[in-house]
Design an enzyme around this catalytic site. Sequence first.
Site, short mmCIF file in Angstrom:
data_model
loop_
_atom_site.label_atom_id
_atom_site.label_comp_id
_atom_site.label_asym_id
_atom_site.label_seq_id
_atom_site.Cartn_x
_atom_site.Cartn_y
_atom_site.Cartn_z
N LYS A 141 6.89 21.83 22.47
CA LYS A 141 7.05 23.22 22.00
C LYS A 141 5.89 24.08 22.45
O LYS A 141 4.78 23.58 22.74
CB LYS A 141 7.19 23.28 20.48
CG LYS A 141 6.01 22.73 19.65
CD LYS A 141 4.88 23.71 19.40
CE LYS A 141 3.79 23.09 18.52
NZ LYS A 141 2.49 23.77 18.60
N GLY A 201 3.75 17.25 20.86
CA GLY A 201 4.30 15.99 21.38
C GLY A 201 4.53 14.95 20.29
O GLY A 201 5.61 14.36 20.21
N ALA A 252 7.42 15.99 18.19
CA ALA A 252 8.69 15.78 18.89
C ALA A 252 9.09 14.30 18.83
O ALA A 252 10.27 13.98 18.61
CB ALA A 252 8.57 16.23 20.35
N ASP A 299 4.51 20.60 12.07
CA ASP A 299 5.35 21.02 13.19
C ASP A 299 6.62 20.16 13.34
O ASP A 299 7.45 20.44 14.20
CB ASP A 299 4.57 20.95 14.51
CG ASP A 299 3.49 22.02 14.60
OD1 ASP A 299 3.59 23.02 13.86
OD2 ASP A 299 2.56 21.85 15.41
O1 C5P Z 1 0.41 19.13 9.27
P1 C5P Z 1 -0.48 18.64 10.37
O2 C5P Z 1 -0.73 17.15 10.29
O3 C5P Z 1 -0.05 19.07 11.72
O4 C5P Z 1 -1.89 19.35 10.13
C1 C5P Z 1 -3.09 18.88 10.65
C2 C5P Z 1 -4.24 19.59 9.94
O5 C5P Z 1 -4.28 20.97 10.32
C3 C5P Z 1 -4.10 19.62 8.42
O6 C5P Z 1 -4.68 18.49 7.82
C4 C5P Z 1 -4.84 20.88 8.03
O7 C5P Z 1 -6.22 20.64 8.00
C5 C5P Z 1 -4.57 21.80 9.21
N1 C5P Z 1 -3.47 22.73 8.95
C6 C5P Z 1 -3.68 23.86 8.16
N2 C5P Z 1 -2.67 24.76 7.96
C7 C5P Z 1 -1.45 24.56 8.53
C8 C5P Z 1 -1.21 23.43 9.34
C9 C5P Z 1 -2.24 22.53 9.53
O8 C5P Z 1 -4.78 24.07 7.65
N3 C5P Z 1 -0.49 25.46 8.32
#
Ligand code: C5P
Length: 315
Positions: free
Chosen positions: A17, A121, A124, A156
């Site tokens: 994406k 990635g 996905a 994501d």
């Molecule tokens: O949800 P994901 O594992 O992709 O997020 C990785 C890190 O990025 C989270 O632990 C958080 O610290 C940060 N994050 C955030 N706000 C979001 C998405 C992610 O602060 N909307």
Amino acid sequence: MPASRPPRAVEVTAFAKLNLGLAIGPVRDDGFHELATVFQSVSLADTLIGRPRRSGFTLRVRIEDARVNRVRGGRGPFALAAGGDNLVLRAARLLAAEFPSAGGAAFTLIKRIPIEAGLGGGSADAAATLVAMRAMYGLHLPRARRIALASRLGSDVPFATLGGTALGRGRGERLTPLALQRPFRAVIAMPAWRVATRDAFRAIDRQRMGLTTWRTKSRFADEIGRGRVRLAHALRLGNTFERVLEERQSDFEQLRARLRAAGADQIHLTGSGSAVFAIPGPHASADEVAARFAGNEALYVVRSTRVGTRLRFVP
Ligand code: C5P
């Protein structure tokens, strides 16, 4: 599942994406940030092959180089651990816990999407795993439940299960499907430097980006969602992460200048980077931009796609 229909092997294409625009808002009580983004699936893809087995999950990873240029020093072929942390195994185990009747699988992941790049990635691959398990074992997984499960795997992943073009709100899991006015092509450039997503969010907090800006951007994002999406309109949302690159700022600006010199027009980070995508200007095609580009960054030429995953049963 009826006994007369044994599970079949499947192959799932898992598309990367781009965030055509990404505005980051205030941090919430749960530690995540409120955001507004326009997600777009693109043709750079991993392939996940799933073969049913009685129980348990295994994963083999094979790296395949999908760059259109062959440069030294660029972040090309990369290592990816196939251990228990891998999102394929995490997704499979999550689903197995929800559906005790489902069997196991031996997965092979052909990895082409650069990792930790802002290209989604891992997300996905997780979405592809949900698709594979659902197809192999005939699981009933309506959209709302799929999105809820997906959001437990990462911010994501819900979009990856939906694909195409979508407005993402909340932490990215509240999705509104959108229709892109016209398909497009882009060049993705992958610098050798990396951005740690968590640190990038912290940098945004430190800089105390104005709430007024966030509110304006948030309203603008809602406008993008009315009617068909024009690429130029979505790009105008900008990407907040471009303002907190700190010591990488000059590398980013320099890469931008080289892409512009090669004929690109709009150049942005996707996610928190470090992958950069470039939309060709009126006088060049994406292939021409890639051919004219001078630099060590790995390049990928992609087109927008209307789906996030594609399923095929293996004979
Ligand atoms: O949800 P994901 O594992 O992709 O997020 C990785 C890190 O990025 C989270 O632990 C958080 O610290 C940060 N994050 C955030 N706000 C979001 C998405 C992610 O602060 N909307």
